[in-house]
Every structure is written in structure tokens, then in C-alpha cells.
Design a protein around this motif. Structure first.
Motif: not given
Lengths: 393, 393
Positions: A50-56, A249-252, A286-295
Motif C-alpha cells: 500500500e505504501v508504494n501504491d499510495t505513492a504512485i 528508513p531511507g525516506e526520513r 512532501s510526498l512521504f508526508q502524505r504517504v505516511a499519513a495515508e498508511c
């Protein structure tokens, strides 16, 4: 001509990094399958699909806006989503305003420490502790006091702790589930800690902040309780990272939570933000703010860690190792088979076992196993652990 | 009870942020189409399609590994790819070892300043300058010296500069193309600057580092030359960000380049890395390390900025504004129509023009226009600029 302290930090290879480099060389000699590297805490399970799906999906649907600056504390909707998740899980009423999104837990700690620390302030750590705490505290000119380990259960030696708290104590850092011991602080431990802190706050007439560093919060085994610390001690500041729960871990990406109940909460939050600004943190990615929030209600497949933990703990105990029962994370912290843990780690290399000495964690006489590795590697490593133990007979 | 300096940094709203908030309120009253917000430097053109395509491809093809920790200076292959691009463009032979990937240009500066600064060190800034430089320098306990503007061309007042350099000068920060003036330093300017710095290095017997902050390097108009600074002055350290060239400001990806030619290059690089460690920078975001590396020869559609620049410069001059000819970035920095730029900015609000006063950039009597906005908004704003000018007749 450069800052000697920073030069030293940038050149001093950590023991962990030394072991990792040794392992790479050794793998070139004997084959990677014959080197058993338990040195690094890099999650071995991938992020949930779901993390990669959400990012895409976000990259497609919000192509024109997803990479813009967000406000410094993070996108308000993303923060509210994370707050809502905490509220569902812990029965709280946090709002976006209490959360500050960061570039990972290390950044969370640096912002909080930078914001809190005045000249002369002291912080208390409980051994065994994550070694970078010392770097971060000293980086903002705070002073470190270490409480020696309580070696039977790796809970807290409260009499040593009570003596260590002074009028200069600004904060206490805890890390449960713990790196390197894997131990989870019990509710009893946290309640006793809170009672002492409350008494000391009253004695000295100022807040003592409990900084709860919780990157392993979600990695807890067979139903062990990981209490929500702000419900036990009012002046708790939570530092979190999605590095381990979502295997990112790499996305910080992490956060600071300063609940409104905290003494001087608004000032603490603003000062942490000011420290982030001073250290060049503009906003969390910014992208992973939203990804982490959704997941944020998901986790990676942490059952692997639980299986690895049980496999290793049982086998090592059978071989005669003393292992404190862990409750989570992906580390074991057994006693070394000789008092000198550096010598023990060196001897383990003869069996191509890469084990981190406990001294760096403030707990000599122990060693750390990071078992966030493939289970079959652990299975193949067990005879090596046995041979290592036999070599001490 | 918290750090008063950090509290102040975290609560003091910048003038820019004040204007932005005012603009939001005003838009609610009169409609967003009637408010002309030129306050923020958020790129108005989206990232190139290749950026999102590359991100999606990497998320698919490397789903299991793309989010892992990288080495602290960044993925070696990504760094080499960026080095190769610099080598192609500038005829250099940089290698991955000279690059340190960071969480954006602000982080690049904080790492370099943290690594270099010893007690008593001074840094020189040329007005007009980006205000956060002061925050970053003072954050590592350095001292700031500002050279007043050379108001005819916003190049450098060399006699003031020569007098300002002392034995305590550790470094000089330049930013070309410049925020807020849009000016590009000419080769002549850089050569004179370099000659003075070389003489001062010889006089004082220690290096003086030229820190070249270059987030706008790619945004240069009608063929104006943006010289590659390390070829003009040996002791140049480059701080870069992909925020503007690839329109990725929220993702936080940049680098420090410490060319081998720099005096004590290995120590400077290691100290910058040590400072990054001390500030909690673990690694730059892993996905966008690879995305930026694959896309580093591209830029967003910067022709929009060139069109906006010409449109505004011509029109404002015709109305009687004094505008120094810009060469790039996406800012204009005209003279305010009264000496008090704060009063001028206030008066502009009556025309719903949001213009940032120059005082915050160390150049009173000017104002900044961030024209990274839609061209049609500029067209609609021109009558307002005219009315503002007329109000001073």
C-alpha cells in the motif's frame, strides 16, 4: 581549521560501521552466504504494498502539487490524519497543532533537544541506550548522565536514577521497545518513573520532560503491552519515525508530538520548530508526508521479527547464553561469554559472526544481535553461535 | 524554561509569512483573483514529467530496496551520476567522494557551516541576502558581517568587502543567481572577489572558504553566463538544491560539493558530514536521491520565468520604477517609491499587491517581487503597480 568536534564525528567510524565494512571484505573472500552479519538495524521486510501504491497514486493524481513546500510543521491534513490515528488507538484528542512532522526520529530528537536546551542543562539516559543520543545532546551543548543498566530485566535502576536527577535535569530519554535490548518498559516501570519525575518536578519547581523515542512502538510481540507514555506522565514529548513500522528508513519521515497537557506546551512546540529552522529543516519530505499519513494504520510484516526473535532466543539460551527476554524491536542483547565484550566480538569474527559489542551502548559485558535479517540466515548461523559458545568451554 | 533563542526563531513570524497569511485572509474577503501575492518563492511550474515517471518506475522496479537507508553521504551510484553531469557541463573530473547529498540547500549550508565553524569565526554576506543565512550562521555560533548593497547593479562593493575581511573570516557566502535581486554575478565580479580572497588567504595564512549557494544556477535568462565558481576560486564549496531546477522544493534534496582542490578538502568534507550527523541528518531521502540523480540533466520549464521577468521589468520601468536588470532566478528587487520600504509595502496592500520589504534582505529602500506565478496574474497586476506608482505623484 575546521571544527574539531565535527571532524571527529565525521571521521570516527562507529564500531557498527567497522563491522559492516569488515563483513563486506570478508564476504568477498569467503562468499556472502558464509558471513553472518547481525550488525545493522536496517529493516529486512519491505514496505507494505500500500505504501508504494499510495505513492504512485499521489504522483499521478497530484503531479503538479505534491512536490511543493508544505508549511514548516507539515501539511495540516497529513498531520490531522496522523493525529486521528493516535486518537483512535489511544483514546486521545490530539489535533494537527500538536504534531510537527520531521525528517525522521533523529531529526525529531534534534529539534526537541535544540528547542529545550539552555546552558547547563542535563539529560538522563538509561543504559543500554542508542549511542547517537549522546551525539545529539552534546550537539546542542547539553550534558549527558547515564544510569547503569539493570541487568536482570533491562528495566530501570530507580535508586541510581533518583540520585542522578538534579535541579539541572531538563529531560530524560526513554526508548521502548528498546534498541539495543529489545525490552519493552512495563507499565509498572513507567509508573514508578513518572512518580519519581513528578516528585522531582515539585521539588525543583520546574518541568522535567520525558522524551519518549518510539520508532519501534509497533514492533511488539505476543501481545506485550507498550503503554502510551503521555497517559502515564503529563510532561511527555513523543518522538516517532515511520522507518521501522512502515520499513521506510531511507525516506526520513517522523514526527514530534507535544501534547497540549505538557507544561509550556506552546513554547516547547515553538522552540522545537525554531531549532528545526536553525538546523536547516525546511519541511519533511512532501510526498512521504502524505504517504505516511495515508498508511499510518498499517505496518510492514512484523511477524517475521517475532519469528526470528523466538528462534534465536530459544536456541541461544539452550546453548548457555544469558538472554534477557525481549518484548519487541528487532534486537537481542545477550551477555558476552567473557567480560570484555570487545574481545568477545573479535572472537565471534573467527566464526564469521558479526556481533556489536555492548560497550558502545553503555553496557559492557553484552553484545547486540540485530535480527532484522532473513530467517534462513539465522538458521544457518545457529551452529556458529554454538561453536562460539563451545570455544569458551 | 526552553531555549529563548529557539523560541524566538519558532514564534517570530517572518514578514514573508505575515504577508502570505494576510493574503489568505484578504482573498477570503475580496476573492483570490483580486489578491496579487508576490511574496513566496514557491516554483509555479511543475516538475518535469520525467521526474514523476522515474519515481513511479523506481517504486515499481525496486519496491523492496528503494526505501532502505543509504550510506550517510548518499547512494554512491546516485552521487557518481550527479558528478558525471557536472563533469560534462563544466569539464571537471569530480567523483562520488566529493559529493554529499543533503536534505536540500538549507541543510547543505547548515552542514558546511557546522563543520567549518570554530569559536570566533566570522562569515561575510553581501546585501541583499537570503535572510536565513543569518539564522544558519548564528545557529552554529558564527558571527555575521554584512557588506551593504552596491545599488546600481547589485554586484559587489569591493572596497567595503576588503575592509571587512579579517583574520577571523572563515568564509564568504554568495548566491548567484540571487535571491532577492535576481542578479547573476559576472565573471569579472567573481574574478575580483577571488583575487581579493587569495590575497587575504596569503596575508592571514589560512583558507577563506567561498560558499556558493546555487539553488537557482539553472534559472538564467537569455544566455547570461553563470560561471562555475570552483574554476575561478580554488577554495569554493558548492551548496546546491534540486528544489528550483526540478521544481521539487518539498522533497528536500540537494548536495554539498567539496572539490578535491579545496584546502583541507578531506577534513572539510568529514566535518560537514559530522555536522550533519550531529544535527540528525541520517541520509537524504532515498527515493529522491535516485530520482534527482536520473533527472539531473533536466530542468522544469523555466522559460515561464524568463517570460514573466521580461514582462514585469519592462512594464515597471515604463511606470517609473527603478529595476536593476536581473539575470535569473525568479525575483525582481526594485527600489521602493519611498525610502521606507515597510511603509511602501503597507501602501501596496491598499492595491492588493503583496510585496516583501527589502529591509529583511539587508537592503532597505527596495522591495522583492517573487514572480514565480501565473503570467496572467502578472498581466492583471500591472494596472495595480501603475496605480501604486501614481499614488506617489
Amino acid at each position: 581549521m575546521v571544527s574539531q568536534r565535527m571532524l571527529q564525528l565525521g571521521t570516527a567510524r562507529s564500531v557498527i560501521r567497522e563491522l559492516f565494512e569488515y563483513g563486506r571484505q570478508r564476504a568477498a573472500e569467503v562468499g556472502a552466504e558464509n558471513v553472518f552479519d547481525f550488525s545493522l538495524g536496517n529493516p529486512s521486510v519491505p514496505a507494505p504494498a500500500e505504501v508504494n501504491d499510495t505513492a504512485i497514486r499521489l504522483l499521478r493524481e497530484q503531479a503538479d502539487t505534491i512536490h511543493c513546500y508544505t508549511s514548516a510543521p507539515g501539511d495540516p491534513a497529513a498531520r490531522q490524519r496522523i493525529a486521528d490515528s493516535l486518537n483512535r488507538r489511544f483514546g486521545e484528542q490530539y489535533t494537527a497543532d500538536e504534531l510537527y512532522l520531521t525528517v525522521g526520529a533523529a531529526a525529531s530528537l534534534c529539534c526537541v533537544l535544540g528547542g529545550l536546551t539552555c546552558p547547563g542543562d542535563e539529560y538522563i539516559l538509561f543504559a543500554p541506550y542508542f549511542p547517537e543520543y549522546r551525539v545529539f545532546i552534546e550537539g546542542v551543548k547539553g550534558k549527558v548522565k547515564v544510569i547503569p543498566p539493570e541487568p536482570e530485566h533491562f528495566q530501570i535502576d530507580f535508586s541510581a536514577f533518583e540520585q542522578a536527577v538534579t535541579c539541572r535535569t531538563k529531560g530524560v530519554i526513554i526508548n521502548s521497545p528498546n534498541n539495543p535490548s529489545g525490552v519493552v518498559y512495563s507499565r509498572q516501570t513507567l509508573e514508578t518513573l513518572a512518580a519519581i519525575l513528578r516528585a522531582k518536578e515539585a521539588l525543583y519547581g520546574h518541568p522535567i520532560y520525558l522524551i519518549s523515542d518510539e520508532p519501534y512502538r509497533e514492533i511488539a510481540f505476543h501481545g506485550v503491552e507498550v503503554p502510551w507514555v503521555p497517559q502515564i506522565y503529563k510532561d511527555t514529548i513523543v518522538c516517532y519515525s515511520f522507518s521501522k513500522s512502515l520499513s521506510l528508513p531511507g525516506e526520513r519521515l517522523g514526527y514530534v508530538l507535544v501534547p497540549k497537557q505538557v507544561t509550556d506546551a506552546d513554547s516547547v512546540y515553538a522552540a522545537a520548530a525554531g531549532a528545526g529552522r536553525s538546523q536547516g529543516y525546511v519541511n519533511a519530505p512532501s510526498l512521504f508526508q502524505r504517504v505516511a499519513a495515508e498508511c499510518c494504520d498499517l505496518t510492514a510484516d512484523i511477524s517475521v521479527y517475532e519469528r526470528n526473535c523466538a528462534l534465536l532466543t530459544d536456541a541461544l539460551r539452550e546453548m548457555g547464553y544469558h538472554v534477557v527476554q525481549p518484548g519487541g524491536a528487532f534486537y537481542l542483547f545477550p551477555r558476552s561469554l567473557e567480560p570484555d565484550d570487545m574481545a568477545f566480538s573479535e572472537r565471534a569474527k573467527q566464526f564469521d559472526l558479526l556481533l556489536v559489542p555492548g560497550s558502545g551502548f553503555g553496557a559492557p559485558g553484552h553484545f547486540r544481535i540485530a535480527y532484522c535479517v532473513q530467517t534462513e540466515m539465522i538458521e544457518r548461523a545457529l551452529p556458529r553461535f554454538k561453536a562460539l559458545a563451545d570455544s569458551y568451554q
